[in-house]
Structure formats: C-alpha cells, structure tokens
Design a protein around this motif. Structure first.
Motif, PDB file in Angstrom:
ATOM      1  N   GLU A  15     -21.496 -35.257  10.165  1.00 40.35           N
ATOM      2  CA  GLU A  15     -21.109 -34.846  11.516  1.00 40.35           C
ATOM      3  C   GLU A  15     -21.604 -35.894  12.507  1.00 40.35           C
ATOM      4  N   HIS A  16     -20.841 -36.144  13.562  1.00 34.41           N
ATOM      5  CA  HIS A  16     -21.241 -37.108  14.595  1.00 34.41           C
ATOM      6  C   HIS A  16     -22.182 -36.438  15.582  1.00 34.41           C
TER       7      HIS A  16
ATOM      8  N   GLU B 295     -23.671 -36.402  19.147  1.00 38.41           N
ATOM      9  CA  GLU B 295     -23.300 -36.977  20.429  1.00 38.41           C
ATOM     10  C   GLU B 295     -24.469 -37.715  21.086  1.00 38.41           C
TER      11      GLU B 295
ATOM     12  N   LEU C 243     -13.656 -35.389  17.419  1.00 35.76           N
ATOM     13  CA  LEU C 243     -14.173 -35.305  18.771  1.00 35.76           C
ATOM     14  C   LEU C 243     -13.170 -35.799  19.798  1.00 35.76           C
ATOM     15  N   TRP C 244     -12.423 -36.834  19.476  1.00 39.66           N
ATOM     16  CA  TRP C 244     -11.384 -37.305  20.395  1.00 39.66           C
ATOM     17  C   TRP C 244     -10.282 -36.264  20.547  1.00 39.66           C
TER      18      TRP C 244
ATOM     19  N   ILE D 287     -10.691 -33.030  20.423  1.00 45.89           N
ATOM     20  CA  ILE D 287     -11.232 -32.006  21.317  1.00 45.89           C
ATOM     21  C   ILE D 287     -11.239 -32.496  22.762  1.00 45.89           C
ATOM     22  N   ARG D 288     -11.625 -33.760  22.962  1.00 41.11           N
ATOM     23  CA  ARG D 288     -11.643 -34.303  24.326  1.00 41.11           C
ATOM     24  C   ARG D 288     -10.258 -34.239  24.958  1.00 41.11           C
TER      25      ARG D 288
ATOM     26  N   ALA E 125     -14.195 -26.325  21.647  1.00 42.60           N
ATOM     27  CA  ALA E 125     -15.207 -27.368  21.783  1.00 42.60           C
ATOM     28  C   ALA E 125     -16.562 -26.871  21.277  1.00 42.60           C
TER      29      ALA E 125
ATOM     30  N   ALA F 146     -16.589 -26.751  17.507  1.00 40.63           N
ATOM     31  CA  ALA F 146     -16.648 -28.078  16.904  1.00 40.63           C
ATOM     32  C   ALA F 146     -17.969 -28.788  17.168  1.00 40.63           C
TER      33      ALA F 146
ATOM     34  N   ALA G 139     -18.703 -30.078  20.012  1.00 41.94           N
ATOM     35  CA  ALA G 139     -18.443 -31.134  20.993  1.00 41.94           C
ATOM     36  C   ALA G 139     -19.069 -30.721  22.317  1.00 41.94           C
TER      37      ALA G 139
ATOM     38  N   SER H 194     -17.767 -32.293  25.687  1.00 40.52           N
ATOM     39  CA  SER H 194     -16.454 -31.758  26.049  1.00 40.52           C
ATOM     40  C   SER H 194     -16.562 -30.296  26.463  1.00 40.52           C
TER      41      SER H 194
END
Length: 971
Positions: free
Chosen positions: A118-119, A121, A602-603, A605-606, A632, A635, A637, A640
């Motif tokens: 997972e990224h 943030e 993530l992009w 979701i953004r 969001a 996820a 995020a 976001s």
C-alpha cells in the motif's frame, strides 16, 4: 548462579509518578514519559513495574523495543508493539479509524485487504493512524504504549513518537519509553517534547548508599545488614550505582566462588578487587566460557552484528555444524546471555545491550575487521541481492570493517529502497550517511545519491534542509556527471523551491536544466521539466502554463509515463477551470482513465473526488461527493478524503445544513491543525466563518476569520471567498447593504489582482443582484454574466435570475420578471437561506416597481428569518409588507406551533387557534367561548382565513382544517 533483584529498589518517586500518570490516562488525560539513563541503570525494571501495574488495572499494554543492528529499519519498535495487539485481535470496529487502516498496513501487513504494498501518503498520516488506533484500543480502559531502547529506534519511529507525545492530551493513552542518557536523536526528541510540556523526562540516577545496599540484599535474598560490608564497598567502587552491573558482578563472584553462602549468610572468600571481575567485559567473558570452549569466539562474532544477530550468517562465520550451532544457542539461552528474537525467525538477541558492547570492546581492531569481512561474505552469499533489512546489515558490517565507500553505496541503495516505500525519514538518515561517506567517490555516484537525498528531504517535509544543499550542485554540475543526473538534480531542486514558496529560485533551476537539456535532449526529462515549470508558472509568471502542462500530458501518455500523465492532466483540470467545469471534467476523466488502465488507485480516487466536487458545485447536490468521501476513506486516500470533506462542509453551509456542516468541519479541523496543513486549516476556518456568517452570527464569524488570518489566510487563495461569500452575506443579514457592497468590492479587487478559480465570491451572482437593485446593471449585463461558465453554477444562477428579474421589472416587463423569480426559486431549491435572502431582496424591487407577488415572497422570507433568529431581515420583510399595503404577521407567543405552510400564507397565532377549532366544525359562538373572544371577532378571523387559504366557503375551510390534523387537532 544468577542474581536478579525481585524488587524495584530506589525508584519510589519515579514509580509514584508513573502510577499517577497511569490513573490519569485511564481517566482520559494521557501523556508521555521518557525514562533516561545509562545502560543497566534500571529503566527496563521501572518500565516492567509500571507495565504490571497497568495490567493489574485492566489497561491494554503494547510493547516494542529498538535494536542496534536494525537502527535504520523502519518502524521496528512500533511494529513489535502493534504486533502484540494484532496477534490476537483484528482492526477495531471504529468508524474514525476506517480511513487510516490502509496506512496502518505499513506496520501491520496482516490487516491488508488487497494484495501488494500500500502507498503511504506521508509520515504524518501514518502517525495520525497510529494515534487513531491507540484511541480505539484504549477508549474503554486506557492503553499504555511501551517502547524500550528508543535510542536504537529508526528515524521514522522517532517521528511517530514525537507526534504521539504532542497529541496525547485528553486521550486515554500513556506513552512510556526508555532510552540511554547520552546525546542522540531520541534524546533530542524527548527534550524537545519536555520543552513543549507535552512529555515528562525522568532521568534515573545511580543508586547510592542505602539503596545500593538494599539492591544487593534483594539480589542475595538477605536483610540489608547481612550484606558483607566489604562486598558493599566493592560494589560502591566498581558498579557506579548501576543495578545491572551490580547483578553481573554478584553473579560473576558467586560463579567463581569469590562469594559463597555458608550457614545462611553470605561471605567473601577472597579479595573482590583481584579475584572477581571488576568490569562488565570480564563478567561477560567468564559467563561466555561457561557455555563451551568456543563460546566466547562465537559470542564475539555475533556481537559484530550488534544486539541482534542472524543465526545462519553467524554459523557460516564460525564454521559450526547445525548440531553444534543449536547446542551453542541452547547453552547461551540457559546462561541468560542470549534469547530468541521474538520479532523475526532466525535471529537471536543478547539479553542486554551492554553484553554486545562489552564483547566488542574486547576485540582488537584487526579482529573486528577480519570477523566483519567474513560476516559480509556470509550475508552476501546467503542473501543474494541483499533484500530488505539485509542491505543495511551488510552496510553496517562494511563500516565495522573500515570499508567506507562500499558501505556508502549500500547505504544509498538501502535509502533509495526506503524512499520508494514511502519511509522518507529513515531514507534521509541513510542517504545523508551515504552521501558523506561517498565524498571521495565518483561524481556521478554522488549526484545520484544527492538527487535521492533531495527528494527524500522534500517528501519528508524538510524542504529548508534540502534548499541548504543547493550549494552542492556547483561541484556536481560539470561534465563528470551525466546530463540525465544533472537535469534530475535541477528538477528536484525546482520542486523543492516551489514547495518552499521560492518560485523565482525554482524557475532558475528550470532554466539551468533546460540549458543542459538543449545539448542532451531526452523526451522523458523534457516532460518532467514541463510539469515542474507549469506548476511554477501558475505562481510567478503572467504567462499561461497550460501549454507546458498539456505538452507534458500528451507526451507522458505516449512514452508512457502514467504517473506524470496523471499529474499533468490534474494540473490542467485546475488551469482550465475558469473556462468551465465541463472542460475541467474532461481533464479529470483522462486522469481517471489512465489511473484505471495502469492500476493507480490513488490517482483514480483523486479524479473521482474532484469530479464529484465539480458536480456538486454545478447542481447543488452533495450525494456524489458524499459517496466520494466514503470511497476515499475506504481506500485510505486521506488527502483526497480531506479535500472532499472540506468541499462537502462548505456546500452543506450553502444548503443551510449548518449543524451537519459544523459537525463535519469540527471532525477534521483538529486533525488538520494537528497535521499542520495550512491550506486545509485555512479552508476549514473559512467554512466555520461562512457558517456563522450565513446565520447572522457576526461575533462567531469574526473569531473564525481571525484564526483564518493567523493561519496565513490573507496571503492565500481564499481571500475573495472570505469577503464575498462570508462577510458580504453577514452584512446583508444585518441589513447593512453598504457594508455588503464594500465587501463584494474588496473581493472583486483581490480577484482582479489575483485571478482565482473560485466562482462563488459574488462576482458572478450576489454582487450582480445588488448592482441591479442599485440600477448599476441592466438586462444585457445580467445576460452577459449568466453566459459565463461561473454563471451556470446553481448558486450563482439563482442570484443572476433575480438580478435579471429586477432589471426587467424596472423596464416595465413585470410578467417576464415574475417568471424569472419563479425560475430563480427553483434554482435556489437546495439553498434555503440564499433562496429566502433572494426573495427579500427581489421583493424590495417588486414593491417599488409594482410587479410580481411581493406579499407571498416577503411572508415566505419573513417566516424563514424569524425562525432562523435573524431579526433584522425578518423586520425588513415586515416593513416591506406594510409598504405593499399588506398586514404583517404579529409575532405572538405560540407562533412556532403554526405549520410552515400556514405561516407562509401569513396566518397569525389567533387565526391558527380558530383554524384548529374549525377542524371540529364548531360554530362561531362555541369557538368564541373557548378562546374568550367575541363571535364577531371569530367571524373576522374566519374571513381572513378564507382569504389567505383561498378556500371558497366555511365548509371548505373546515374540511381543510380537518385534513390538516387528520381528525386530531392539537389541544
């Protein structure tokens, strides 16, 4: 024989303080405590005593420990602590934690619901996630997070610890950490927290006098006066009041026969200064010899790795068979020298950090170098590619061997791996170490390390430190460094300058990079440079950056560079927004498509969030935006999610859902401030100010705007909104038209000097209506503004329709004006306050110019503002009603009981009382008796009710009353 005191000696003051802090934490008044002191001074013993007390009190205890060999391994102590909870528990069922669960999987992979990494943030988001988890765990009974040997913790863990310490007030959490007393990053964190008064630092002093005698007595299981005086004097001379050294000395003396128990009393059989080890090194050596002839050599080889050591490489170094290695491990555990490492299979650890240090100190430099080189060979052969932690382990071994350059390259590799995984803080530590050790290496190698270090500093929120390294560029900007690396350095520095607000400096880096690019052109570098330059040009140049962003987007798609393409299309969506949301939506749709094609969650979701925001602004419906918030959050995020929540809160204000808006704003205001995110904080404060303004609460508005300014709001991008959407509306609700016009003028002046993407500042709506009322705008001006993209937004369209109605009514086109007012009422349907404010304003023109249905509009508006507690506007509505020749409603006690549809018709309290009794089809005399009024007065009220409700006769009016109350009129 092994001696260990079963009692906690000499720490009564510290123990009492920790007990008080435990009690406070259980009561929701948490805090942090750092225990400091030399190794062996008793920090762990005090922590254990506090832990037992916490467990006895029913609190949850989470324990983790730092380690020397894994000092640059991200989050090791935190992982260990949280694993102690996750082994037997799943994620807590807490909605406030849901959005942070993906971030927590960085520490707890078993909670991951989707495959792959997972990224993360940001480090701050992870810190907040840990805080939210501790809140959820300890909500009912309190939780103690114990982190031992914090001096051996990684940079990332220390950042999380500092964040937690600063935010435990009014929470059921106690943070208890211990660390060595010498200067270290961990000690600096503890001292900084103490200076901010968010933590207590307890320094443990050496034991002296009676306490030292009591410790020796506890170890020997005898009374203090039974400790041999000569032994006590020896302990005072050699142990320096260190409880661990006391225990080691006693154990060593008893093991060698220098201390014996005879006839129930302890006796020294020889001179302790000569017969018994007087240093820890000698104590460890004696105990090591007890586990076999090769035990000391094996332990020294293990100590090369630090406190923790891997079994397989150690076995390769010393050349033992599997059977002999297992025998050694069993003997070491039995001798209380080593123990299995609970955090990782295949690793063991010395029971005390001093053991490894003592063993290493007994090696001469040549021995250290030889063992370290053998260890590097073993690790490299057993772990090809040096995955994960092994890269740092190998780097540390090269350092022990004196091989600085090779250590530097491995440290750089390990730092880059951490940076790729999102652990910028730990990456900074490794990359800085690598950069310094590669001073004499090839320039191109150092250039790559510097580029990674600069990016790590920027991602880690240390842009100022990165900028300070700008001087290093000059020596790495020559032909010895490949052009690609030189361009990469400049691009990174340009981003850092933009983040720090030094836009001219950023453009200078871009210019230098373009000079290199001209001679060594490469499309990928040109594309990355275009995005950077476009971002900088939005702030420091009057030239449109759209050309660069669009070129970058198209090139990135073709190469392909999906991440750069998403970044460029999102920037374009921002840049084209003044031309209309439809074009911005097209750019966001490109982001969404690219993200879905390349699995960039993530992009995706953004893009989803920004599309939902645009839709809500266009139509006034928040359903899609609320769904985007949920997606969001699911996820993980967080950025976001906050963006969506911020816009949702403001839209709820516009809709008049003030309670829900303020609740939502309050729910993330604290987090936003805690994250030190200025932009989010400015917006939430502006939202709170706007909510107060739209309710006519000037004092609350001014307070929120004051905080908004303190957070830099007057230098940000929300200035026009603060004037036009906030202060101007408040002035209108105070019936101060002049002040409203002044506020709208300030908003327009700011926008003229600072072109903005925000369209609800009054320029395209409310301000036009006020201009029309003052005869400064006619039908043509209204139509021209209504044709703009901003004029199509539902909030603005409502005011523009009213402005056009005012202009048409003034020109004698009353029927068309009336139609426009009804269209405006339909447009304003989601916005209750704005709809009624618009009716009050347009009715003023309708009364003056003799068109429309001013009485109905004024009664509706008066009813709303009376109920909303905004007396100035309600009073103005009643004044206008009287000017129109219509009796205004009398606000007698009981008015709030009148159904809203009857209040809009102008039904008075007394008329409503008559109406209620008509539901029972009573005659005038009967009604008069019940209300203590005359039958003639009843007749007048009935006539007024017939007129206001539009009923044909009394029978129809009685039917209406009966239907209203379903046969059950209120008493």
């Amino acid at each position: 024989m092994r001696f260990r005191s079963p009692l906690l000696i000499g720490r009564d003051r510290e123990s009492a303080l920790l007990g008080a802090l435990l009690t406070a934490a259980r009561q929701g008044r948490g805090g942090a405590v750092f225990l400091t002191g030399d190794a062996g001074i008793g920090k762990s013993r005090l922590v254990a005593d506090c832990t037992y007390q916490a467990l006895d009190d029913g609190m949850v205890v989470l324990r983790g420990r730092g380690s020397g060999s894994s000092r640059d391994v991200s989050y090791k102590p935190l992982r260990e602590a949280l694993f102690s909870f996750a082994r037997t528990n799943g994620p807590p069922n807490d909605p406030a934690l849901d959005a942070y669960l993906p971030a927590l999987t960085t520490l707890l992979p078993e909670w991951r619901t989707t495959p792959g990494a997972e990224h993360l943030e940001s480090l701050i988001v992870l810190s907040e996630a840990v805080l939210r988890l501790l809140i959820a765990i300890g909500r009912d009974r309190g939780v103690v997070l114990v982190l031992e040997d914090l001096h051996d913790a990684d940079t990332e863990t220390l950042a999380v610890v500092e964040y937690l310490a600063d935010n435990l007030e009014e929470l059921p959490i106690m943070l208890l950490a211990n660390l060595r007393g010498h200067s270290s990053q961990a000690r600096r964190v503890a001292d900084d927290c103490a200076r901010r008064r968010t933590a207590t630092v307890l320094g443990l002093d050496p034991l002296t006098g009676a306490d030292l005698g009591a410790l020796a007595a506890a170890c020997l299981d005898c009374a203090p006066d039974e400790v041999p005086p000569r032994l006590l004097r020896h302990l005072e001379r050699t142990a320096d009041g260190n409880p661990f050294v006391v225990e080691e000395l006693l154990s060593a003396m008893a093991g060698t026969g220098a201390l014996e128990l005879a006839d129930g009393r302890w006796h020294l059989t020889s001179d302790p200064a000569t017969q018994v080890p007087v240093t820890l090194i000698e104590s460890i050596a004696v105990r090591a010899e007890q586990i076999g002839p090769a035990g000391q050599e094996i332990l020294r080889a293990a100590a090369i790795f630090g406190r923790r050591f891997p079994v397989a490489p150690l076995q390769a170094i010393v050349g033992l068979s599997d059977r002999d290695m297992l025998a050694f491990l069993r003997a070491g555990v039995a001798a209380q020298l080593i123990k299995p490492d609970e955090t990782e299979t295949g690793w063991y650890a010395f029971r005390h950090a001093l053991t490894a240090e003592a063993l290493l100190s007994s090696l001469i430099p040549t021995e250290r170098t030889m063992i370290a080189r053998r260890a590097v060979t073993a690790v490299t052969r057993l772990q090809p590619g040096l995955p994960g932690e092994w890269c740092q382990v190998a780097a540390g071994l090269h350092l022990v061997a004196g091989e600085e350059a090779e250590a530097g390259r491995l440290l750089a590799d390990a730092g880059q791996r951490l940076l790729d995984s999102g652990a910028a803080g730990s990456a900074i530590s490794l990359l800085e170490n690598a950069y310094e050790r590669l001073r004499d290496d090839q320039p191109q190698v150092r250039a790559k390390v510097l580029a990674s270090l600069l990016y790590a500093l920027s991602e880690g929120g240390q842009a100022e430190r990165a900028a300070a390294l700008a001087g290093e560029l000059s020596e790495l900007d020559g032909p010895a460094v490949p052009p690609a690396d030189r361009i990469g350095l400049r691009v990174t520095m340009a981003w850092i300058a933009a983040e720090a607000g030094r836009f001219s400096e950023g453009m200078a880096h871009v210019s230098t990079a373009r000079e290199v690019l001209e001679a060594h052109w490469e499309e990928a570098h040109s594309t990355a440079l275009d995005v950077v330059e476009a971002q900088l040009m939005t702030r420091v140049s009057d030239h449109a950056p759209e050309r660069l962003a669009r070129r970058a987007a198209e090139t990135a798609e073709r190469l392909p560079l999906p991440g750069v393409a998403c970044q460029a299309w999102e920037l374009l969506a921002y840049l084209v927004r003044p031309r209309g949301l439809a074009e911005a939506d097209q750019c966001l749709a490109k982001v969404q498509a690219i993200a879905e094609e390349h699995g960039l969650g993530l992009w995706r979701i953004r893009a989803l969030v920004r599309l939902a925001i645009n839709g809500s602004l266009r139509h006034g419906d928040t359903t899609a935006l609320e769904q985007a918030v949920r997606q969001a959050a699911a996820a993980g995020a967080v950025t976001s999610m906050h963006t969506a929540q911020a816009t949702l809160a403001m839209l709820l204000v516009l809709r008049g859902d003030y309670e829900q808006a303020e609740s939502l704003a309050a729910s993330w205001a604290e987090t936003s401030i805690r994250l030190s995110h200025a932009d989010y904080t400015q917006y939430v404060l502006l939202t709170q100010a706007t909510s107060a303004a739209h309710q006519g609460r000037r004092k609350e508005m001014d307070k929120a705007l004051g905080a908004f300014r303190r957070w830099g709001g007057e230098d940000g991008e929300y200035v026009a909104l603060s004037h036009g959407l906030c202060q101007a509306v408040c002035a209108l609700l105070e019936e101060d038209r002049e002040a409203a016009v002044e506020s709208l003028g300030r908003a327009r002046a700011w926008e003229d000097a600072h072109p903005s993407v925000y369209s609800l500042t009054g320029r395209f709506g409310l301000g036009v209506l006020l201009d029309a009322l003052a005869d400064r705008a006619g039908p043509e001006e209204c139509a021209e503004i209504a044709a703009t993209p901003a004029g199509t937004l539902r909030w603005n369209r409502h005011f523009l329709l009213l402005a056009a109605a005012v202009a048409m009514g003034r020109s004698g086109r009353g029927d068309e004006a009336h139609t426009l007012v009804e269209a405006a009422r339909e447009a304003a349907q989601p916005y209750r306050m704005a709809a009624n404010l618009g009716l009050r304003l347009v009715a003023e023109a309708a009364v003056a110019d003799g068109w429309g249905d001013a009485p109905t509009w004024l009664r509706t508006a008066e009813e709303y503002f009376h109920e909303a507690g905004i007396p100035a506007v309600a009073g103005a509505c009643r004044t206008l009603l009287r000017q129109a020749g219509v009796a205004a409603a009398h606000r007698r006690s009981g008015h709030e009981r009148i159904p809203e549809e009857l209040r809009r018709l102008g039904v008075t309290v007394r008329e409503y009382e008559v109406f209620v009794l008509l539901a029972g089809r009573r005659g005038n005399v009967d009604i008069a008796k019940r209300l203590f009024i005359s039958p003639r007065t009843v007749e007048k009220h009935v006539a007024s009710l017939l007129l206001k409700t539009g009923q044909a006769d009394r029978a129809a009016l009685c039917d209406l009353a009966a239907g209203t109350f379903w046969g059950h009129p209120p008493s």
